[in-house]
Design an enzyme around this catalytic site. Structure first.
Site, PDB file in Angstrom:
ATOM      1  N   TYR A  50       6.359  -9.623   8.460  1.00 14.94           N
ATOM      2  CA  TYR A  50       4.927  -9.375   8.203  1.00 14.94           C
ATOM      3  C   TYR A  50       4.100 -10.651   8.438  1.00 14.94           C
ATOM      4  O   TYR A  50       2.866 -10.591   8.491  1.00 14.94           O
ATOM      5  CB  TYR A  50       4.668  -8.876   6.771  1.00 14.94           C
ATOM      6  CG  TYR A  50       5.374  -7.593   6.378  1.00 14.94           C
ATOM      7  CD1 TYR A  50       6.003  -6.784   7.322  1.00 14.94           C
ATOM      8  CD2 TYR A  50       5.413  -7.179   5.051  1.00 14.94           C
ATOM      9  CE1 TYR A  50       6.665  -5.621   6.947  1.00 14.94           C
ATOM     10  CE2 TYR A  50       6.054  -6.017   4.666  1.00 14.94           C
ATOM     11  CZ  TYR A  50       6.687  -5.248   5.628  1.00 14.94           C
ATOM     12  OH  TYR A  50       7.342  -4.098   5.240  1.00 14.94           O
ATOM     13  N   LEU A 189       1.465   6.624   0.973  1.00 13.07           N
ATOM     14  CA  LEU A 189       0.200   7.332   1.232  1.00 13.07           C
ATOM     15  C   LEU A 189       0.224   7.885   2.649  1.00 13.07           C
ATOM     16  O   LEU A 189      -0.823   8.197   3.223  1.00 13.07           O
ATOM     17  CB  LEU A 189      -0.990   6.377   1.054  1.00 13.07           C
ATOM     18  CG  LEU A 189      -1.000   5.584  -0.256  1.00 13.07           C
ATOM     19  CD1 LEU A 189      -2.207   4.662  -0.327  1.00 13.07           C
ATOM     20  CD2 LEU A 189      -0.980   6.530  -1.455  1.00 13.07           C
ATOM     21  N   THR A 231      -5.656  -3.393   0.340  1.00 13.86           N
ATOM     22  CA  THR A 231      -6.195  -4.732   0.603  1.00 13.86           C
ATOM     23  C   THR A 231      -7.255  -5.137  -0.420  1.00 13.86           C
ATOM     24  O   THR A 231      -7.166  -6.193  -1.036  1.00 13.86           O
ATOM     25  CB  THR A 231      -6.772  -4.783   2.037  1.00 13.86           C
ATOM     26  OG1 THR A 231      -5.780  -4.303   2.942  1.00 13.86           O
ATOM     27  CG2 THR A 231      -7.152  -6.196   2.420  1.00 13.86           C
TER      28      THR A 231
HETATM   29  N1  LIG Z   1      10.920  -1.312   4.859  1.00 15.32           N
HETATM   30  C1  LIG Z   1      10.206  -0.908   5.874  1.00 15.32           C
HETATM   31  O1  LIG Z   1      10.712  -0.721   7.008  1.00 15.32           O
HETATM   32  C2  LIG Z   1       8.743  -0.640   5.674  1.00 15.32           C
HETATM   33  C3  LIG Z   1       8.035   0.115   6.627  1.00 15.32           C
HETATM   34  C4  LIG Z   1       6.691   0.380   6.374  1.00 15.32           C
HETATM   35  C5  LIG Z   1       6.081  -0.104   5.218  1.00 15.32           C
HETATM   36  N2  LIG Z   1       6.803  -0.859   4.330  1.00 15.32           N
HETATM   37  C6  LIG Z   1       6.192  -1.405   3.077  1.00 15.32           C
HETATM   38  O2  LIG Z   1       5.502  -0.349   2.415  1.00 15.32           O
HETATM   39  C7  LIG Z   1       4.134  -0.705   2.243  1.00 15.32           C
HETATM   40  C8  LIG Z   1       3.255   0.520   2.261  1.00 15.32           C
HETATM   41  O3  LIG Z   1       3.388   1.280   3.447  1.00 15.32           O
HETATM   42  P1  LIG Z   1       2.274   1.317   4.607  1.00 15.32           P
HETATM   43  O4  LIG Z   1       1.521   0.041   4.597  1.00 15.32           O
HETATM   44  O5  LIG Z   1       3.005   1.696   5.841  1.00 15.32           O
HETATM   45  O6  LIG Z   1       1.341   2.550   4.264  1.00 15.32           O
HETATM   46  P2  LIG Z   1       0.658   3.229   2.966  1.00 15.32           P
HETATM   47  O7  LIG Z   1       0.817   2.392   1.776  1.00 15.32           O
HETATM   48  O8  LIG Z   1       1.138   4.627   2.938  1.00 15.32           O
HETATM   49  O9  LIG Z   1      -0.868   3.292   3.424  1.00 15.32           O
HETATM   50  C9  LIG Z   1      -1.641   2.130   3.581  1.00 15.32           C
HETATM   51  C10 LIG Z   1      -3.030   2.545   4.059  1.00 15.32           C
HETATM   52  O10 LIG Z   1      -3.697   3.314   3.053  1.00 15.32           O
HETATM   53  C11 LIG Z   1      -4.931   2.663   2.710  1.00 15.32           C
HETATM   54  N3  LIG Z   1      -5.136   2.821   1.275  1.00 15.32           N
HETATM   55  C12 LIG Z   1      -4.438   2.268   0.263  1.00 15.32           C
HETATM   56  N4  LIG Z   1      -4.866   2.696  -0.929  1.00 15.32           N
HETATM   57  C13 LIG Z   1      -5.902   3.519  -0.681  1.00 15.32           C
HETATM   58  C14 LIG Z   1      -6.772   4.256  -1.509  1.00 15.32           C
HETATM   59  N5  LIG Z   1      -6.631   4.239  -2.830  1.00 15.32           N
HETATM   60  N6  LIG Z   1      -7.748   5.000  -0.921  1.00 15.32           N
HETATM   61  C15 LIG Z   1      -7.862   5.027   0.429  1.00 15.32           C
HETATM   62  N7  LIG Z   1      -7.055   4.367   1.278  1.00 15.32           N
HETATM   63  C16 LIG Z   1      -6.072   3.614   0.716  1.00 15.32           C
HETATM   64  C17 LIG Z   1      -4.752   1.216   3.105  1.00 15.32           C
HETATM   65  O11 LIG Z   1      -6.015   0.651   3.364  1.00 15.32           O
HETATM   66  P3  LIG Z   1      -6.478  -0.815   2.853  1.00 15.32           P
HETATM   67  O12 LIG Z   1      -5.432  -1.787   3.309  1.00 15.32           O
HETATM   68  O13 LIG Z   1      -7.787  -0.994   3.524  1.00 15.32           O
HETATM   69  O14 LIG Z   1      -6.599  -0.793   1.366  1.00 15.32           O
HETATM   70  C18 LIG Z   1      -3.902   1.344   4.346  1.00 15.32           C
HETATM   71  O15 LIG Z   1      -4.690   1.658   5.477  1.00 15.32           O
HETATM   72  C19 LIG Z   1       3.899  -1.689   3.406  1.00 15.32           C
HETATM   73  O16 LIG Z   1       2.706  -2.427   3.253  1.00 15.32           O
HETATM   74  C20 LIG Z   1       5.157  -2.497   3.341  1.00 15.32           C
HETATM   75  O17 LIG Z   1       5.098  -3.431   2.268  1.00 15.32           O
HETATM   76  C21 LIG Z   1       8.129  -1.103   4.537  1.00 15.32           C
END
Ligand SMILES: NC(=O)c1ccc[n+]([C@@H]2O[C@H](COP(=O)([O-])OP(=O)(O)OC[C@H]3O[C@@H](n4cnc5c(N)ncnc54)[C@H](OP(=O)(O)O)[C@@H]3O)[C@@H](O)[C@H]2O)c1
Length: 274
Positions: A50, A189, A231
């Site tokens: 990241y 999400l 964020t």
């Molecule tokens: N192990 C792996 O291979 C792997 C793969 C993918 C992800 N991950 C981890 O899992 C975490 C989460 O997954 P992800 O980042 O893929 O997706 P996610 O958490 O499902 O979705 C993130 C998105 O949702 C938005 N969001 C968050 N809270 C919100 C709310 N209350 N209302 C409206 N929009 C909202 C965020 O926007 P803002 O940023 O603008 O708030 C961002 O665009 C990652 O950041 C990472 O740490 C791990």
């Protein structure tokens, strides 16, 4: 009203943590981490790939929360999984994060340089040396876990995988539950797609909450910890407050029926069985 100090946990693991993928502008990322810790989060998830470990460390440092009260997780990338590379890469992560130990260190994917016979003994040594408290895996299917368990003496603490209402991972959930391995939901999400799902919108509306909160409550009530990425303070607080939402049996069952086995994270090096 959210209790800013009360930390809801599934055992050692807080039910809601902070994801940080793509939050890589240093000041923004450090501010997100600091805000989350002040709101009550105690689980912060990052990864070498990241490019934000330094900022995550800075955010922890500038918060009023002690390092030992934070469950800090990072992941070794797939080209750092050879026996010697594991030690070197883990030391670099500690340095960037400004910490002497990790609560969990994950194998990010069973891919690239991952060789169970080489990678896992190195993780086990890091654990016995007190550099990591727990061995974690990510994107592991039951077959990968079984192979790893044959090699490891130490337990696998957690498997971090994609889980949300459109990808419910029933087989993996059953397997991990029997094996005593925590499941941590990434992309809880559905990368923001939860807002487009009618059933979630209907349930959200009836409670006066958001679709994001409904998805996180469904995970929590199924015993699955999640790490939504957010964020700014508004999303960070909203996701934390999902812990106040209790869905009833009928609502949980409606969400259970939404499974489409649809993945959003599908790199070409993902497991063949996907
Ligand atoms: N192990 C792996 O291979 C792997 C793969 C993918 C992800 N991950 C981890 O899992 C975490 C989460 O997954 P992800 O980042 O893929 O997706 P996610 O958490 O499902 O979705 C993130 C998105 O949702 C938005 N969001 C968050 N809270 C919100 C709310 N209350 N209302 C409206 N929009 C909202 C965020 O926007 P803002 O940023 O603008 O708030 C961002 O665009 C990652 O950041 C990472 O740490 C791990």
């Amino acid at each position: 009203m959210t209790n800013e100090t009360d930390v809801s946990t599934q055992g050692e693991l807080p039910a809601v943590g902070l994801g940080t993928w793509k939050n890589d502008e240093p000041k923004t990322c450090a501010d997100s981490v600091e805000t989350a810790l002040e709101v009550g989060y105690r689980h912060i998830d990052t990864a070498q790939v990241y490019g934000n470990e330094k900022a995550v460390g800075a955010g922890i440092d500038s918060s009023s929360v002690d390092r030992e009260d934070v469950f800090l997780a990072t992941k070794l990338w797939i080209d750092n999984l050879g026996y010697d590379d594991v030690f070197e890469a883990a030391a670099e992560s500690l340095d960037r994060l400004g910490t002497e130990y990790l609560d969990v260190l994950y194998i990010h994917w069973p891919a690239g340089e991952y060789e169970p016979d080489e990678t896992l003994p190195a993780f086990e040594e890091l654990r016995s040396d007190g550099i990591i408290n727990h061995i974690g895996v990510s994107n592991f299917e039951p077959e990968h876990i079984e192979t790893a368990q044959e090699i490891l003496d130490a337990p696998i603490f957690a498997n971090q995988v994609e889980i949300h209402p459109q990808l419910q991972q029933r087989r993996l959930r059953e397997f991990c539950s029997k094996a005593g391995i925590e499941l941590i939901a990434y992309s809880p999400l559905a990368k923001g797609r939860v807002f487009e799902l009618e059933t979630l919108s209907e349930i959200a509306e009836s409670h006066g909450v958001s679709e994001a909160q409904v998805s996180l409550a469904w995970l929590r009530q199924n015993g699955i910890a999640s790490i939504p990425k957010a964020t700014g303070a508004e999303h960070i607080r909203e996701n934390w407050a999902s812990q106040e939402l209790e869905l009833d049996e009928e609502e949980l069952a409606r969400i259970d029926s939404m499974d489409e086995q649809h993945r959003y994270v599908t790199p070409e090096f993902g497991p063949d069985s996907w």
